[in-house]
Design a protein around this motif. Structure first.
Motif, PDB file in Angstrom:
ATOM      1  N   ASN A   1      65.533  75.630 -16.050  1.00 47.25           N
ATOM      2  CA  ASN A   1      66.264  74.362 -16.093  1.00 47.25           C
ATOM      3  C   ASN A   1      67.640  74.508 -15.438  1.00 47.25           C
ATOM      4  O   ASN A   1      68.054  73.686 -14.606  1.00 47.25           O
ATOM      5  N   PHE A   2      68.347  75.571 -15.811  1.00 51.70           N
ATOM      6  CA  PHE A   2      69.666  75.819 -15.229  1.00 51.70           C
ATOM      7  C   PHE A   2      69.565  76.033 -13.723  1.00 51.70           C
ATOM      8  O   PHE A   2      70.333  75.459 -12.944  1.00 51.70           O
ATOM      9  N   THR A   3      68.626  76.870 -13.307  1.00 50.95           N
ATOM     10  CA  THR A   3      68.497  77.205 -11.886  1.00 50.95           C
ATOM     11  C   THR A   3      68.209  75.970 -11.051  1.00 50.95           C
ATOM     12  O   THR A   3      68.823  75.749 -10.000  1.00 50.95           O
ATOM     13  N   GLN A   4      67.285  75.150 -11.522  1.00 54.95           N
ATOM     14  CA  GLN A   4      66.923  73.948 -10.769  1.00 54.95           C
ATOM     15  C   GLN A   4      68.103  73.000 -10.628  1.00 54.95           C
ATOM     16  O   GLN A   4      68.397  72.496  -9.544  1.00 54.95           O
ATOM     17  N   LYS A   5      68.810  72.783 -11.719  1.00 55.27           N
ATOM     18  CA  LYS A   5      69.963  71.877 -11.694  1.00 55.27           C
ATOM     19  C   LYS A   5      71.062  72.414 -10.785  1.00 55.27           C
ATOM     20  O   LYS A   5      71.659  71.673  -9.999  1.00 55.27           O
ATOM     21  N   PHE A   6      71.324  73.727 -10.885  1.00 50.46           N
ATOM     22  CA  PHE A   6      72.408  74.293 -10.086  1.00 50.46           C
ATOM     23  C   PHE A   6      72.076  74.260  -8.599  1.00 50.46           C
ATOM     24  O   PHE A   6      72.934  73.898  -7.782  1.00 50.46           O
ATOM     25  N   LEU A   7      70.857  74.631  -8.235  1.00 46.47           N
ATOM     26  CA  LEU A   7      70.502  74.657  -6.825  1.00 46.47           C
ATOM     27  C   LEU A   7      70.558  73.264  -6.200  1.00 46.47           C
ATOM     28  O   LEU A   7      70.948  73.105  -5.037  1.00 46.47           O
ATOM     29  N   GLN A   8      70.181  72.246  -6.975  1.00 43.92           N
ATOM     30  CA  GLN A   8      70.292  70.875  -6.480  1.00 43.92           C
ATOM     31  C   GLN A   8      71.763  70.518  -6.261  1.00 43.92           C
ATOM     32  O   GLN A   8      72.124  69.887  -5.266  1.00 43.92           O
ATOM     33  N   LYS A   9      72.610  70.940  -7.190  1.00 39.82           N
ATOM     34  CA  LYS A   9      74.042  70.681  -7.076  1.00 39.82           C
ATOM     35  C   LYS A   9      74.643  71.490  -5.930  1.00 39.82           C
ATOM     36  O   LYS A   9      75.491  70.990  -5.175  1.00 39.82           O
ATOM     37  N   PHE A  10      74.184  72.712  -5.776  1.00 40.88           N
ATOM     38  CA  PHE A  10      74.737  73.612  -4.766  1.00 40.88           C
ATOM     39  C   PHE A  10      74.538  73.054  -3.358  1.00 40.88           C
ATOM     40  O   PHE A  10      75.397  73.207  -2.487  1.00 40.88           O
TER      41      PHE A  10
ATOM     42  N   TYR B   1      86.801  72.352 -15.373  1.00 42.02           N
ATOM     43  CA  TYR B   1      86.557  71.731 -14.071  1.00 42.02           C
ATOM     44  C   TYR B   1      85.329  72.349 -13.397  1.00 42.02           C
ATOM     45  O   TYR B   1      84.452  71.647 -12.871  1.00 42.02           O
ATOM     46  N   MET B   2      85.239  73.667 -13.415  1.00 44.18           N
ATOM     47  CA  MET B   2      84.120  74.338 -12.756  1.00 44.18           C
ATOM     48  C   MET B   2      82.795  74.146 -13.511  1.00 44.18           C
ATOM     49  O   MET B   2      81.744  74.003 -12.910  1.00 44.18           O
ATOM     50  N   LYS B   3      82.853  74.127 -14.847  1.00 46.73           N
ATOM     51  CA  LYS B   3      81.641  73.856 -15.625  1.00 46.73           C
ATOM     52  C   LYS B   3      81.101  72.483 -15.310  1.00 46.73           C
ATOM     53  O   LYS B   3      79.892  72.280 -15.169  1.00 46.73           O
ATOM     54  N   ASN B   4      82.007  71.529 -15.166  1.00 40.18           N
ATOM     55  CA  ASN B   4      81.578  70.187 -14.794  1.00 40.18           C
ATOM     56  C   ASN B   4      81.008  70.154 -13.394  1.00 40.18           C
ATOM     57  O   ASN B   4      79.997  69.479 -13.120  1.00 40.18           O
ATOM     58  N   LEU B   5      81.628  70.904 -12.484  1.00 36.66           N
ATOM     59  CA  LEU B   5      81.139  70.972 -11.121  1.00 36.66           C
ATOM     60  C   LEU B   5      79.734  71.534 -11.054  1.00 36.66           C
ATOM     61  O   LEU B   5      78.865  71.042 -10.309  1.00 36.66           O
ATOM     62  N   TYR B   6      79.499  72.579 -11.850  1.00 41.58           N
ATOM     63  CA  TYR B   6      78.183  73.222 -11.866  1.00 41.58           C
ATOM     64  C   TYR B   6      77.193  72.521 -12.792  1.00 41.58           C
ATOM     65  O   TYR B   6      76.017  72.908 -12.845  1.00 41.58           O
ATOM     66  N   GLU B   7      77.687  71.563 -13.569  1.00 44.02           N
ATOM     67  CA  GLU B   7      76.861  70.842 -14.554  1.00 44.02           C
ATOM     68  C   GLU B   7      76.238  71.795 -15.544  1.00 44.02           C
ATOM     69  O   GLU B   7      75.032  71.777 -15.810  1.00 44.02           O
ATOM     70  N   VAL B   8      77.071  72.678 -16.120  1.00 44.68           N
ATOM     71  CA  VAL B   8      76.562  73.615 -17.132  1.00 44.68           C
ATOM     72  C   VAL B   8      77.286  73.351 -18.462  1.00 44.68           C
ATOM     73  O   VAL B   8      78.331  72.731 -18.502  1.00 44.68           O
TER      74      VAL B   8
END
Length: 272
Positions: free
Chosen positions: A202-211, A265-272
């Motif tokens: 779940n984390f990986t998918q969300k982060f890669l989409q954001k990245f 700020y960075m947690k929000n950016l990464y959506e974690v």
């Protein structure tokens, strides 16, 4: 006498563009790469000497430096450019991948730097330009190995900066964000993956989409090369040079926000 620059990793990307830029501005260039069969046109320049240098093989480092000095009389600037990015979950990486990332990005840079210092001290001048990254100033998920290797380059370079002032040798850091080269393609090919680590899915998918959306305004290799060239000729004691809108934003947040606010700020950016 024209000045001479030695550049590692010139077969493609930033190193290749930088070698051409220096040559077109009248410099002699020692363009080094692991495989001199690389199909680029650097051999077509009369003031570019192409030679083999594998930064993980100390004997090729000494040989390339000696060849450059023999060819052009001396070396004025070293650009430590050769590196690669090991991306992926840290838990998915192997011991071999961890060691290779540091062997190339950190130890290789150190070996080349140490090898050229006697020449610079003899000349009572010289400039060392290390290609770092915004990831050397901020930690990012999925790039823990690459980021930590560039954090090491930042600490190494900053420490060396103060040591070498006594020898009239300058140290400079170039800090790009994303750059439009084949770097990310190579990183994707080396991406660390382990299908047993489904807990991260779940984390990986969300982060890669954001990245994918985080690299608006990334720098071109030409922009990075121009900054490297300017750092070599600006005759200042400036240590850090930032290039790219993404790098400017991220490093700006790191250096201006309080710790708690920056992490939020960075947690929000990464959506974690």
């Amino acid at each position: 006498m024209n000045k001479t620059v030695l550049i590692t990793g010139t077969s493609r990307g930033i190193g290749y563009i930088t070698a051409k830029l220096f040559a077109e501005n009248g410099w002699n260039v020692v363009a080094t790469m692991r495989n001199t069969d690389s199909k680029n046109n650097l051999n077509n320049y009369k003031n570019i000497f192409v030679t083999t240098l594998d930064i993980t093989q100390p004997e090729t480092i000494a040989q390339s430096i000696n060849q450059g000095i023999e060819r052009f009389g001396k070396i004025d600037v070293l650009i430590n450019n050769a590196a690669f990015g090991q991306f992926g979950l840290f838990e998915a990486t192997t011991v071999k991948q961890i060691e290779e990332q540091f062997q190339v990005n950190v130890f290789g840079t150190m070996h080349v730097t140490q090898a050229i210092l006697p020449h610079f001290r003899k000349n009572k001048q010289g400039t060392i330009i290390n290609i770092s990254s915004a990831a050397g100033r901020i930690g990012m998920p999925m790039v823990s190995l690459y980021s930590s290797s560039k954090f090491a380059i930042e600490g190494f370079s900053e420490s060396l900066y103060y040591e070498l002032i006594s020898q009239n040798i300058k140290v400079k850091l170039i800090e790009p964000g994303g750059v439009d080269t084949t770097f990310h393609k190579t990183a994707e090919e080396k991406f660390a993956f382990n299908e047993d680590l489904a807990d991260y899915n779940n984390f990986t998918q969300k982060f890669l989409q954001k990245f994918e959306k985080m690299h608006d305004g990334i720098a071109t290799p030409e922009q990075v090369a121009n900054l490297i060239y300017n750092a070599a000729i600006d005759d200042t004691d400036n240590l850090r040079y930032i290039v790219g809108n993404d790098a400017t934003t991220w490093i700006g947040a790191r250096t201006t926000l309080k710790e708690f606010d920056y992490i939020a700020y960075m947690k929000n950016l990464y959506e974690v």
